[in-house]
Design a protein around this motif. Structure first.
Motif, PDB file in Angstrom:
ATOM      1  N   ASP A  16       0.755  17.572  -2.449  1.00 47.98           N
ATOM      2  CA  ASP A  16       1.540  16.387  -2.085  1.00 47.98           C
ATOM      3  C   ASP A  16       1.204  15.274  -3.065  1.00 47.98           C
ATOM      4  O   ASP A  16       0.255  14.513  -2.862  1.00 47.98           O
ATOM      5  CB  ASP A  16       1.219  15.955  -0.652  1.00 47.98           C
ATOM      6  CG  ASP A  16       2.080  14.777  -0.201  1.00 47.98           C
ATOM      7  OD1 ASP A  16       2.831  14.237  -1.043  1.00 47.98           O
ATOM      8  OD2 ASP A  16       1.993  14.397   0.978  1.00 47.98           O
ATOM      9  N   THR A  17       1.966  15.201  -4.158  1.00 45.54           N
ATOM     10  CA  THR A  17       1.655  14.238  -5.224  1.00 45.54           C
ATOM     11  C   THR A  17       1.934  12.791  -4.810  1.00 45.54           C
ATOM     12  O   THR A  17       1.522  11.864  -5.503  1.00 45.54           O
ATOM     13  CB  THR A  17       2.443  14.561  -6.513  1.00 45.54           C
ATOM     14  OG1 THR A  17       3.827  14.677  -6.186  1.00 45.54           O
ATOM     15  CG2 THR A  17       1.961  15.855  -7.142  1.00 45.54           C
ATOM     16  N   SER A  18       2.610  12.600  -3.667  1.00 50.85           N
ATOM     17  CA  SER A  18       2.834  11.228  -3.193  1.00 50.85           C
ATOM     18  C   SER A  18       1.579  10.658  -2.535  1.00 50.85           C
ATOM     19  O   SER A  18       1.472   9.458  -2.301  1.00 50.85           O
ATOM     20  CB  SER A  18       3.994  11.185  -2.193  1.00 50.85           C
ATOM     21  OG  SER A  18       3.627  11.803  -0.980  1.00 50.85           O
ATOM     22  N   LYS A  19       0.619  11.531  -2.240  1.00 51.10           N
ATOM     23  CA  LYS A  19      -0.662  11.087  -1.686  1.00 51.10           C
ATOM     24  C   LYS A  19      -1.744  11.393  -2.711  1.00 51.10           C
ATOM     25  O   LYS A  19      -2.279  12.501  -2.760  1.00 51.10           O
ATOM     26  CB  LYS A  19      -0.954  11.806  -0.369  1.00 51.10           C
ATOM     27  CG  LYS A  19      -0.063  11.356   0.770  1.00 51.10           C
ATOM     28  CD  LYS A  19      -0.455  11.997   2.071  1.00 51.10           C
ATOM     29  CE  LYS A  19       0.427  11.447   3.193  1.00 51.10           C
ATOM     30  NZ  LYS A  19       0.291  12.273   4.416  1.00 51.10           N
ATOM     31  N   ALA A  20      -2.028  10.411  -3.547  1.00 51.14           N
ATOM     32  CA  ALA A  20      -2.963  10.619  -4.656  1.00 51.14           C
ATOM     33  C   ALA A  20      -3.967   9.484  -4.735  1.00 51.14           C
ATOM     34  O   ALA A  20      -3.646   8.324  -4.454  1.00 51.14           O
ATOM     35  CB  ALA A  20      -2.190  10.721  -5.970  1.00 51.14           C
ATOM     36  N   SER A  21      -5.184   9.834  -5.134  1.00 51.52           N
ATOM     37  CA  SER A  21      -6.211   8.857  -5.450  1.00 51.52           C
ATOM     38  C   SER A  21      -6.778   9.209  -6.821  1.00 51.52           C
ATOM     39  O   SER A  21      -6.459  10.259  -7.375  1.00 51.52           O
ATOM     40  CB  SER A  21      -7.297   8.840  -4.382  1.00 51.52           C
ATOM     41  OG  SER A  21      -6.797   8.304  -3.170  1.00 51.52           O
ATOM     42  N   ILE A  22      -7.639   8.325  -7.350  1.00 53.98           N
ATOM     43  CA  ILE A  22      -8.100   8.543  -8.730  1.00 53.98           C
ATOM     44  C   ILE A  22      -9.552   8.116  -8.882  1.00 53.98           C
ATOM     45  O   ILE A  22      -9.983   7.114  -8.302  1.00 53.98           O
ATOM     46  CB  ILE A  22      -7.168   7.817  -9.732  1.00 53.98           C
ATOM     47  CG1 ILE A  22      -7.428   8.252 -11.175  1.00 53.98           C
ATOM     48  CG2 ILE A  22      -7.226   6.294  -9.574  1.00 53.98           C
ATOM     49  CD1 ILE A  22      -6.297   7.927 -12.143  1.00 53.98           C
ATOM     50  N   SER A  23     -10.301   8.910  -9.642  1.00 53.11           N
ATOM     51  CA  SER A  23     -11.721   8.648  -9.871  1.00 53.11           C
ATOM     52  C   SER A  23     -12.086   9.117 -11.274  1.00 53.11           C
ATOM     53  O   SER A  23     -11.284   9.780 -11.941  1.00 53.11           O
ATOM     54  CB  SER A  23     -12.559   9.392  -8.820  1.00 53.11           C
ATOM     55  OG  SER A  23     -13.924   9.065  -8.934  1.00 53.11           O
ATOM     56  N   GLY A  24     -13.298   8.795 -11.710  1.00 54.06           N
ATOM     57  CA  GLY A  24     -13.716   9.254 -13.029  1.00 54.06           C
ATOM     58  C   GLY A  24     -15.092   8.741 -13.397  1.00 54.06           C
ATOM     59  O   GLY A  24     -15.704   7.949 -12.676  1.00 54.06           O
ATOM     60  N   HIS A  25     -15.559   9.184 -14.560  1.00 52.20           N
ATOM     61  CA  HIS A  25     -16.914   8.890 -15.025  1.00 52.20           C
ATOM     62  C   HIS A  25     -16.880   8.283 -16.422  1.00 52.20           C
ATOM     63  O   HIS A  25     -16.195   8.792 -17.306  1.00 52.20           O
ATOM     64  CB  HIS A  25     -17.717  10.196 -15.053  1.00 52.20           C
ATOM     65  CG  HIS A  25     -19.049  10.094 -15.732  1.00 52.20           C
ATOM     66  ND1 HIS A  25     -19.446  10.942 -16.753  1.00 52.20           N
ATOM     67  CD2 HIS A  25     -20.087   9.247 -15.532  1.00 52.20           C
ATOM     68  CE1 HIS A  25     -20.670  10.627 -17.138  1.00 52.20           C
ATOM     69  NE2 HIS A  25     -21.081   9.607 -16.423  1.00 52.20           N
TER      70      HIS A  25
END
Length: 284
Positions: A142-151
C-alpha cells in the motif's frame, strides 16, 4: 530495456522474505537494484504499509537488509521495508569513483543541476519513480501509506524528502543524519559538484534550512545519534537541526546515545524503536 522489476534474489527471514530486484531506471539512465522485505502474510488480499530506508555513503541496497536486523520488528508490525541503492551505477562518468564521499555510492538524494552529473537524480528516483514502480508491480504493498527513514547521508535524505513531501509520508526518522549539510565538508563537497555555487539551491536539500520553511509537521521526528560518533561535531551537526526545530515548534525526539558510534552496531541496537515509531504512524 526492462523497466519492470526482475527478482534476482530471495531469502526467508522472520516468516517473511527479503527479495532483491533489478530494473532499468529512466530517471537515472541505468540499471538499479533495490530490496523489499515482505512480512509474513495471512491473506492474499492484505496490503502492507511501507517504510523506505535510505542508506549512507558507500552503501548499496544490501547494507541495511544484511546488517540492521530490522526485519524482526517489521515482521511483527506488518510493515514492508524498501531499501533502494544510494546512487546511479555503471555510467562511467569521469571522476565518479575518485572518492568515497562523492559520485558512486554518494547520490545525496538530490537532483543534480550540473551537466556532468545530470544522471544523479536520486530525489526523483526515491520520491517519484520508485513509489510508482512499487504500486504498479506489487499489489501487496500500500504505497499510499508510507514512512521514511535512513542513516547518515540517508538520514539527510529521509529528513529533506519528508519535509518537502509531507503529504506523501506519515512519519520520518533518522540515525546520525547529516542534518545541516551546507555547513559540513561532506555536504559542501557534494553540493558544489552536484548543484554548483548557488547557495539557495543548496538550502533546498538541507533539513535545518527546510524545517523553517515546512514547519507544519504534526508527527514527531525521531533521531538517534551516538555520542561517540566521530562525525558528530564536524559532519552531522544534530544540534543545529534541534535548534531549528525548537525555533518553529516542530516536534523532535533527539536521543543522544552514550557510547555508540556511526556503525550498523548502533543502528541495529535501536532499529526496533524506529520500526515501531513508523508502524504507529502508518496505522493511524
Amino acid at each position: 530495456m526492462e523497466t519492470k522489476p526482475t527478482e534476482i534474489g530471495s531469502s526467508k527471514m522472520f516468516g517473511g522474505y527479503n527479495k532483491r530486484y533489478k530494473h532499468f531506471s529512466p530517471t537515472l539512465g541505468c540499471s538499479m537494484t533495490f530490496h523489499i522485505y515482505f512480512p509474513p502474510c495471512s491473506s492474499p488480499s492484505h496490503k502492507f504499509p511501507i517504510l523506505y530506508w535510505l542508506s549512507g555513503l558507500t552503501c548499496t541496497d544490501e547494507n541495511f537488509i544484511i546488517k540492521s536486523g530490522a526485519q524482526r520488528a517489521a515482521s511483527a508490525e506488518g510493515v514492508a521495508l524498501i531499501a533502494p541503492d544510494t546512487s546511479p551505477r555503471g555510467l562511467n562518468v569521469e571522476g565518479e569513483a575518485d572518492s568515497w564521499d562523492f559520485g558512486v555510492g554518494a547520490g545525496f538524494y538530490l537532483n543534480a543541476t550540473q551537466q556532468k552529473w545530470k544522471n544523479w537524480r536520486m530525489y526523483d528516483y526515491v520520491v517519484k519513480e520508485l513509489p510508482k514502480l512499487l504500486s504498479e508491480n506489487f499489489p501487496q504493498l500500500d504505497t499510499s501509506k508510507a514512512s521514511i527513514s535512513g542513516h547518515s547521508m540517508g538520514g539527510h535524505g529521509a529528513l529533506t524528502i519528508y519535509l518537502k513531501n509531507l503529504d506523501k509520508y506519515k512519519s520520518a526518522s533518522a540515525f546520525a543524519p547529516i542534518a545541516n549539510p551546507i555547513n559540513c565538508p561532506w555536504g559542501q563537497k557534494a553540493f558544489t559538484n552536484y548543484l554548483g555555487n548557488d547557495k539557495a539551491a543548496w538550502e533546498e536539500y538541507d533539513a535545518t534550512c527546510l524545517i523553517k520553511k515546512f514547519h507544519n509537521v504534526s508527527a514527531t521526528i525521531l533521531i538517534d545519534q551516538g555520542e561517540d560518533d566521530k562525525f558528530l561535531h564536524d559532519q552531522l551537526l544534530a544540534q543545529k537541526f534541534e535548534e531549528a526545530c525548537r525555533s518553529v515548534n516542530v516536534p523532535l525526539l533527539l536521543r543522544l546515545q552514550p557510547g555508540y558510534d556511526h556503525s550498523y552496531f548502533f543502528i541495529s541496537t535501536f532499529i526496533d524503536d524506529h520500526i515501531r515509531h513508523h508502524a504507529q504512524a502508518l496505522k493511524l
